[in-house]
Design a protein around this motif. Structure first.
Motif, short mmCIF file in Angstrom:
data_model
loop_
_atom_site.label_atom_id
_atom_site.label_comp_id
_atom_site.label_asym_id
_atom_site.label_seq_id
_atom_site.Cartn_x
_atom_site.Cartn_y
_atom_site.Cartn_z
N ASN A 193 0.81 -1.23 0.00
CA ASN A 193 0.00 0.00 0.00
C ASN A 193 0.84 1.27 0.00
O ASN A 193 0.30 2.37 0.19
N HIS A 194 2.16 1.12 -0.19
CA HIS A 194 3.08 2.27 -0.21
C HIS A 194 2.96 3.11 1.05
O HIS A 194 3.16 4.33 1.01
N ALA A 195 2.62 2.45 2.17
CA ALA A 195 2.45 3.10 3.47
C ALA A 195 1.50 4.30 3.38
O ALA A 195 1.57 5.23 4.19
N GLY A 196 0.62 4.27 2.39
CA GLY A 196 -0.37 5.35 2.24
C GLY A 196 0.12 6.53 1.42
O GLY A 196 -0.68 7.39 1.04
N PHE A 197 1.42 6.61 1.14
CA PHE A 197 1.95 7.74 0.38
C PHE A 197 1.45 7.67 -1.06
O PHE A 197 1.48 6.62 -1.70
N GLY A 198 1.00 8.81 -1.57
CA GLY A 198 0.49 8.86 -2.93
C GLY A 198 -0.97 8.50 -3.08
O GLY A 198 -1.54 8.65 -4.16
N SER A 199 -1.59 8.03 -1.99
CA SER A 199 -3.01 7.70 -2.05
C SER A 199 -3.85 8.97 -2.12
O SER A 199 -3.37 10.08 -1.86
N GLU A 200 -5.12 8.81 -2.48
CA GLU A 200 -6.02 9.97 -2.54
C GLU A 200 -6.14 10.62 -1.16
O GLU A 200 -6.21 11.85 -1.05
N GLU A 201 -6.16 9.79 -0.12
CA GLU A 201 -6.25 10.34 1.24
C GLU A 201 -5.01 11.15 1.58
O GLU A 201 -5.10 12.21 2.20
N HIS A 202 -3.84 10.66 1.16
CA HIS A 202 -2.60 11.37 1.42
C HIS A 202 -2.56 12.70 0.67
O HIS A 202 -2.19 13.73 1.22
N LYS A 203 -2.97 12.69 -0.60
CA LYS A 203 -3.02 13.92 -1.38
C LYS A 203 -3.99 14.92 -0.75
O LYS A 203 -3.73 16.12 -0.72
N ARG A 204 -5.11 14.41 -0.28
CA ARG A 204 -6.10 15.28 0.35
C ARG A 204 -5.53 15.89 1.63
O ARG A 204 -5.74 17.08 1.91
N SER A 205 -4.76 15.11 2.39
CA SER A 205 -4.14 15.62 3.61
C SER A 205 -3.15 16.74 3.30
O SER A 205 -3.09 17.75 4.01
N GLU A 206 -2.37 16.56 2.23
CA GLU A 206 -1.43 17.61 1.84
C GLU A 206 -2.15 18.89 1.45
O GLU A 206 -1.75 19.99 1.84
#
Length: 280
Positions: free
Chosen positions: A185-198
């Protein structure tokens, strides 16, 4: 020429809009004493910050961070103290990974070990915690926390709120299955949730945190006495820079300081502070 001018103007407007809200710079004040606290996002580059924030950080003589481990080489002795090395009875966890998992791990862990000058340390020497921490930290070596430390290491007194052993103890022991899941899962990096957090961070929105994040709660509670002790020593010469998710929630640093009698203020882009206590 007209097209270039339009694009240039749009870039300025978009940049201004991106940071239209208040920043993650806070002030905790009690009986005239003021503690300045800035919340970072570990994997974002330093260039993402408004220039006024960088100028504000630069004007403080002491930088208090989560830890100073980014400035220290990673030796076998330190890895042993942190519990990152596998013992002779454990399998070679690196060899337990399939090729795709190895490639994902190596893409971040190897640059991290190189950055840490860990020339005598191979991935096959690490246990599951060691592999995961090297993988995770590899995402942060180009982020704002590491950049702040390296940018100011020769210009400021830099202090940490925890040591290396305490950092490692914050991680739960991972099984090889857990590690494989994180790599998949790439530790969540690059996910839609991660992009939204940024994007939420850049727009100044307060994160909705899960109150059951025991690791964050434990670290915040452990940090508070050290933070207050540093403040007694250095006063307004110091600024605290930690991950912004440590600031909020029931056991967030801001709430803990408020419960200790501090009034919490938040700064806008012009570094003008206004009351934040009602939000807490």
């Amino acid at each position: 020429m007209l097209r270039f001018s339009i694009i240039f103007i749009l870039n300025i407007v978009c940049a201004s809009f991106m940071w239209a809200n208040d920043t993650f710079l806070f002030q905790a004040e009690k009986e005239g004493d003021k503690i300045k606290i800035f919340g970072t996002l570990h994997d974002l580059p330093l260039q993402a910050l408004p220039p006024a924030i960088m100028d504000y950080i630069q004007n403080h003589e002491v930088l208090i961070t989560e830890n100073t481990q980014a400035l220290e080489p990673l030796t076998l002795n330190i890895c042993e103290k942190m519990g990152l090395l596998r013992n002779s009875e454990e399998p070679n966890y690196y060899d337990c990974l399939i090729e795709a998992e190895k490639e994902e791990l190596e893409a971040y862990a190897i640059p991290f070990l190189k950055h840490k000058q860990a020339t005598n340390l191979g991935l096959d020497q690490l246990n599951t915690n060691g592999l995961y921490q090297a993988y995770l930290m590899g995402h942060f070596v180009t982020g704002m926390d590491y950049a702040l430390l390296h940018h100011y290491k020769n210009h400021k007194l830099i202090l940490g709120l925890e040591d290396l052993q305490e950092i490692s103890q914050s991680f739960e022991q991972l099984t090889i299955h857990d590690l494989k899941c994180e790599l998949y899962n790439h530790a969540g990096f690059g996910s839609e949730e991660h992009k939204r957090s940024e994007n939420l961070y850049l727009s100044g929105d307060i994160p909705a945190l899960e109150e059951n994040d025991l690791m964050v709660q434990r670290r915040n509670l452990d940090w508070l006495p050290t933070l207050l002790n540093y403040h007694r020593q250095y006063g307004e010469k110091a600024i605290v820079c930690v991950g912004y998710q440590h600031l909020f929630g029931e056991f967030g640093i801001l709430r803990l300081l408020e419960e200790a009698g501090y009034k919490i203020m938040r700064a806008n882009q012009a570094i003008e502070f206004s009351d934040f206590s009602s939000f807490l």
